[in-house]
Motif scaffolding. Structure first.
Motif, PDB file in Angstrom:
ATOM      1  N   GLN A 225      -1.715  19.954  -6.120  1.00 13.69           N
ATOM      2  CA  GLN A 225      -0.768  21.034  -6.425  1.00 13.69           C
ATOM      3  C   GLN A 225      -0.578  21.243  -7.921  1.00 13.69           C
ATOM      4  O   GLN A 225      -0.498  22.381  -8.377  1.00 13.69           O
ATOM      5  CB  GLN A 225       0.591  20.824  -5.752  1.00 13.69           C
ATOM      6  CG  GLN A 225       0.595  21.168  -4.288  1.00 13.69           C
ATOM      7  CD  GLN A 225       1.963  21.272  -3.653  1.00 13.69           C
ATOM      8  OE1 GLN A 225       2.052  21.326  -2.441  1.00 13.69           O
ATOM      9  NE2 GLN A 225       3.040  21.303  -4.414  1.00 13.69           N
ATOM     10  N   VAL A 226      -0.485  20.171  -8.688  1.00  8.95           N
ATOM     11  CA  VAL A 226      -0.264  20.284 -10.130  1.00  8.95           C
ATOM     12  C   VAL A 226      -1.358  19.512 -10.862  1.00  8.95           C
ATOM     13  O   VAL A 226      -1.620  18.346 -10.553  1.00  8.95           O
ATOM     14  CB  VAL A 226       1.108  19.731 -10.535  1.00  8.95           C
ATOM     15  CG1 VAL A 226       1.239  19.648 -12.049  1.00  8.95           C
ATOM     16  CG2 VAL A 226       2.225  20.584  -9.933  1.00  8.95           C
ATOM     17  N   THR A 227      -2.010  20.174 -11.804  1.00  8.18           N
ATOM     18  CA  THR A 227      -2.970  19.520 -12.691  1.00  8.18           C
ATOM     19  C   THR A 227      -2.461  19.646 -14.126  1.00  8.18           C
ATOM     20  O   THR A 227      -2.199  20.762 -14.602  1.00  8.18           O
ATOM     21  CB  THR A 227      -4.360  20.156 -12.582  1.00  8.18           C
ATOM     22  OG1 THR A 227      -4.848  19.992 -11.243  1.00  8.18           O
ATOM     23  CG2 THR A 227      -5.335  19.494 -13.544  1.00  8.18           C
ATOM     24  N   ILE A 228      -2.312  18.525 -14.790  1.00  8.78           N
ATOM     25  CA  ILE A 228      -1.834  18.510 -16.175  1.00  8.78           C
ATOM     26  C   ILE A 228      -3.039  18.351 -17.094  1.00  8.78           C
ATOM     27  O   ILE A 228      -3.791  17.378 -16.966  1.00  8.78           O
ATOM     28  CB  ILE A 228      -0.847  17.358 -16.403  1.00  8.78           C
ATOM     29  CG1 ILE A 228       0.343  17.510 -15.451  1.00  8.78           C
ATOM     30  CG2 ILE A 228      -0.372  17.341 -17.857  1.00  8.78           C
ATOM     31  CD1 ILE A 228       1.314  16.357 -15.498  1.00  8.78           C
ATOM     32  N   PRO A 229      -3.279  19.308 -17.992  1.00 10.31           N
ATOM     33  CA  PRO A 229      -4.427  19.203 -18.896  1.00 10.31           C
ATOM     34  C   PRO A 229      -4.454  17.866 -19.637  1.00 10.31           C
ATOM     35  O   PRO A 229      -3.424  17.368 -20.088  1.00 10.31           O
ATOM     36  CB  PRO A 229      -4.221  20.379 -19.855  1.00 10.31           C
ATOM     37  CG  PRO A 229      -3.439  21.376 -19.054  1.00 10.31           C
ATOM     38  CD  PRO A 229      -2.522  20.555 -18.195  1.00 10.31           C
ATOM     39  N   LEU A 230      -5.647  17.281 -19.732  1.00  8.12           N
ATOM     40  CA  LEU A 230      -5.917  16.009 -20.400  1.00  8.12           C
ATOM     41  C   LEU A 230      -5.377  14.790 -19.644  1.00  8.12           C
ATOM     42  O   LEU A 230      -5.674  13.654 -20.007  1.00  8.12           O
ATOM     43  CB  LEU A 230      -5.361  15.988 -21.832  1.00  8.12           C
ATOM     44  CG  LEU A 230      -5.835  17.118 -22.757  1.00  8.12           C
ATOM     45  CD1 LEU A 230      -5.184  16.974 -24.128  1.00  8.12           C
ATOM     46  CD2 LEU A 230      -7.342  17.144 -22.867  1.00  8.12           C
ATOM     47  N   ILE A 231      -4.594  15.026 -18.609  1.00  6.11           N
ATOM     48  CA  ILE A 231      -4.036  13.919 -17.824  1.00  6.11           C
ATOM     49  C   ILE A 231      -4.614  13.902 -16.414  1.00  6.11           C
ATOM     50  O   ILE A 231      -5.023  12.872 -15.893  1.00  6.11           O
ATOM     51  CB  ILE A 231      -2.496  13.990 -17.778  1.00  6.11           C
ATOM     52  CG1 ILE A 231      -1.930  13.794 -19.183  1.00  6.11           C
ATOM     53  CG2 ILE A 231      -1.938  12.956 -16.797  1.00  6.11           C
ATOM     54  CD1 ILE A 231      -0.427  13.925 -19.257  1.00  6.11           C
TER      55      ILE A 231
END
Length: 329
Positions: free
Chosen positions: A258-264
């Motif tokens: 559902q959520v993708t955090i850039p670089l993480i």
């Protein structure tokens, strides 16, 4: 809880915009009287607030209501028949804050526009938690209305479904009955054989492994050995127990985090085997594809994982690309 969270997010979006405009107006008025260092920190604070505001508006209110089509070509060494076009749909979660039966009907219409040969439904048609007896009459009606929209699917080879954990917790009998009434073959540790001039297709549907114990041997029992095979499961965790031989293994459940955090990356993947989080996974002798689905669960938010229909052009290694099945629109 999810509905309350969306209400709070909506209120925050409504109140946050005038607050941001007011802060900008105050900053402009006092700009000339601020020291250079104060100006720098004021700009950083204002920019951070504005970025956080728009990211939250997008993640809570915009992206969950989007719909994208992922077009994928898969060449399988195990596929011997004519090419086929598959449409994957998973995790409709009706009713939920961003999904009702009306929207499910629009998604069905979009699938029809893509003109797949076969539609594969990968579970969690029910939104929220709890058994059927614990739901209100309005919720029960909406759950059934959401599944009834699948009757509008018009793929020439039909539609096949497996159940998810939310469906089994709600009522396996009711959900399977509603799917069958909509003209969808509902599988729970069993298979169906789809006959076509280009070669028969065996579609194996496994029980949900979150709420039950899938039995692949039972599901495959009696299947013809010379037919091409697709294996469906709501969650991809079960694929570790499936022997090689199927052309393609297909699942949902993860929502691609559902959520993708850039670089993480994806902070929340509801799987024992995180490597099956999203989209195509290649392993020796088999190919897995996990769709992010269209609904939301727990929190009504999506970020860099928009709701999706997946359209797969599947062909054997020796088949020319232009020999594909029904053309996509």
């Amino acid at each position: 809880m999810a509905a309350l969270a969306l209400q709070i997010a909506t209120i925050g979006a409504v109140l946050g915009l005038p607050a941001m405009l007011w802060a900008g107006w105050v900053l402009v008025r006092r700009w000339s009287g601020l020291a250079p260092r104060t100006r720098r920190w004021a700009l950083i604070a204002f920019g951070t607030f504005e970025l956080a505001y728009w990211l939250n508006v997008y993640a809570w209110l915009i992206e969950p209501r989007m719909l994208v089509v992922q077009r994928v070509e898969i060449v399988s060494e195990q596929w011997r028949g004519a090419p086929v076009t598959l449409a994957l749909l998973s995790d409709t979660h009706v009713p939920s804050p961003h999904m009702d039966s009306a929207r499910a009907g629009r998604i069905v219409a979009r699938i029809n526009q893509l003109q797949p040969d076969l539609v594969l439904l990968l579970g969690d048609y029910v939104g929220g938690r709890g058994a059927e007896a614990e739901r209100t009459p309005e919720t029960r009606n909406e759950v059934m209305a959401g599944i009834a929209t699948f009757a509008g699917l018009n793929a020439p080879l039909g539609a096949v479904a497996v159940l998810g954990n939310r469906d089994n917790l709600y009522s396996r009998a009711s959900i399977m009955g509603a799917l069958e009434q909509a003209g969808v073959a509902a599988l729970w540790d069993r298979h169906v054989v789809i006959s076509r001039p280009g070669g028969d297709i065996v579609v194996v549907g496994l029980a949900d492994d979150v709420t039950a114990a899938p039995d692949y041997a039972r599901a495959i029992d009696g299947a013809p050995e010379n037919a091409d095979m697709l294996v469906l499961s709501h969650t991809p965790d079960e694929f570790l127990e499936v022997p090689a031989g199927a052309a393609l293994l297909l699942a949902g459940h993860t929502h691609c985090g559902q959520v993708t955090i850039p670089l993480i990356g994806r902070p929340d993947i509801p799987l024992a085997h995180k490597e099956y989080a999203c989209h195509r996974i290649d392993e020796p002798g088999r190919i897995i594809y996990v769709t992010g689905g269209v609904g939301t669960s727990l929190w009504p938010v999506r970020f860099l994982n928009p709701p999706e229909i997946v359209l797969i052009q599947l062909r054997g290694a020796n088949a020319a690309p232009e020999q594909g099945g029904v053309a996509s629109g």
